[in-house]
Write a protein that holds these residues in place. Structure first.
Motif, short mmCIF file in Angstrom:
data_model
loop_
_atom_site.label_atom_id
_atom_site.label_comp_id
_atom_site.label_asym_id
_atom_site.label_seq_id
_atom_site.Cartn_x
_atom_site.Cartn_y
_atom_site.Cartn_z
N HIS A 299 -5.47 4.09 -4.31
CA HIS A 299 -6.74 4.79 -4.16
C HIS A 299 -7.02 5.11 -2.69
O HIS A 299 -6.69 4.35 -1.79
N ASN B 20 -1.17 2.55 -8.40
CA ASN B 20 -2.52 2.30 -7.89
C ASN B 20 -2.49 2.51 -6.39
O ASN B 20 -1.94 1.70 -5.64
N GLN C 136 -10.24 6.44 -0.03
CA GLN C 136 -11.70 6.46 0.02
C GLN C 136 -12.18 7.02 1.36
O GLN C 136 -11.41 7.15 2.30
N SER D 174 -9.41 -1.09 -8.93
CA SER D 174 -10.63 -0.52 -8.33
C SER D 174 -10.83 -1.10 -6.94
O SER D 174 -11.03 -2.32 -6.80
N HIS E 178 -6.86 -1.22 -2.13
CA HIS E 178 -6.64 0.09 -2.75
C HIS E 178 -5.49 0.08 -3.75
O HIS E 178 -5.27 1.06 -4.45
#
Length: 332
Positions: A296, A294, A298, A172, A168
């Protein structure tokens, strides 16, 4: 094992460079290092984690290490450490993708390290700290400094890939999972942990704090998070439980009794607390969360879908408020 057995570099000497694929590398302190130009966000990740892992006194206490080890054993192995003996046979080639200072790798593989072929790769100079920590522990391992989304390997190479809390932090999460799965041999296991999407207030607060410290230097950002860490500590020391009478689904808050520190922690803002940890250790956890641009998050559905797309059968999935742990088995 040496990385020289995996990569065609010939008799590369200290200070010499070589081109592998589209990337240039240089050998420094017997570590092959990528001379890449990273994306701006990945360059920031590299700097932030290099800074964090250099602060060894904030993560190497016996209490902190033991806690992290047990947490990994529970998440990946369902509390059954003997499973790892079945999964990694003597001589198995293991990639620790995003190893940092090998905080996780040393604790998770522990006594198996001198029986497997361990390669730790990280984008930051934390690999130098990892070398020191391996040497002090009397463990065998090799290291490389490179982007884990562009490694000098061709096709399926590894028997196991381990990536604890790293995917993460790339540009991406899905792209990182897909790329690394391509380096896994058929029948091999991919063990990884990624952040889970939180409730709306927590998501907003976290991104707001991340944006506030974005323009700061790493030391300034570390210090800026100390008041937040102290607030989490103060909430934890209250030792008060709140009874939520009904679930508040649009805020992600479930019904039931919850410690007031955890109520704030899970649904308002991250401010880590453990009664047996020092303030700097708790601040280390908060810095790890807020500093990388960064970062991310999910859903379990996202992760399940991504695994299916790259031919990983989910052998085990552990879903917690904090994140999603997966043991994926590569199809033959």
């Amino acid at each position: 094992m040496s990385w020289r057995d995996l990569i065609p570099v010939g008799d590369l000497q200290e200070g010499q460079g070589i081109t592998l694929g589209s990337r240039e590398y240089i050998l420094v302190r017997n570590i092959l290092r990528q001379k890449s130009v990273y994306s701006a966000s990945q360059d920031q990740t590299k700097t932030a984690f290099g800074f964090k892992w250099a602060k060894r006194d904030t993560y190497e206490s016996p209490t902190m290490l033991a806690n992290h080890k047990q947490w990994m054993i529970q998440r990946y192995l369902g509390g059954r450490p003997e499973l790892l003996d079945q999964w990694v046979q003597d001589g198995a080639l293991v990639l620790d993708a995003g190893c940092g200072a090998s905080y996780s790798g040393l604790e998770f593989f522990e006594t198996r390290l001198n029986h497997i072929q361990y390669l730790g790769v990280d984008i930051s100079e934390a690999v130098d700290v990892a070398v020191e920590r391996f040497r002090a522990a009397g463990k065998r391992g090799e290291f490389m400094q490179a982007d884990i989304l562009d490694l000098p390997f061709s096709g399926p190479t590894f028997d196991m890939i381990f990536s604890e809390g790293v995917l993460h932090h790339t540009d991406s999460t899905q792209g990182a999972l897909s790329y690394l799965a391509g380096l896994l041999k058929p029948g091999g296991r991919f063990l990884f942990y990624v952040y889970r999407v939180k409730g709306p207030i927590r998501e907003f607060s976290d991104d707001h704090i991340r944006e506030v410290i974005k323009g700061m230097g790493d030391e300034e950002a570390w210090e800026a998070l100390v008041p937040l860490t102290k607030l989490g500590q103060a909430l934890g020391e209250l030792n008060v439980k709140v009874k939520v009478p009904e679930a508040v689904p649009y805020l992600g808050i479930p019904a039931g009794e919850i410690d007031i520190q955890r109520l704030f922690y899970w649904y308002v803002f991250k401010a880590f607390y453990r009664s047996d940890w020092q303030l700097e250790e708790m601040n280390h956890i908060n810095f790890d969360w807020y500093r990388p641009q960064n970062c991310h998050r999910q859903t379990p559905e996202d992760v399940t879908s991504w695994c299916a797309e790259v031919g990983l059968a989910i052998d085990h999935m552990d879903v917690q408020e904090s994140g999603i742990t997966v043991v994926g088995l590569k199809g033959t």
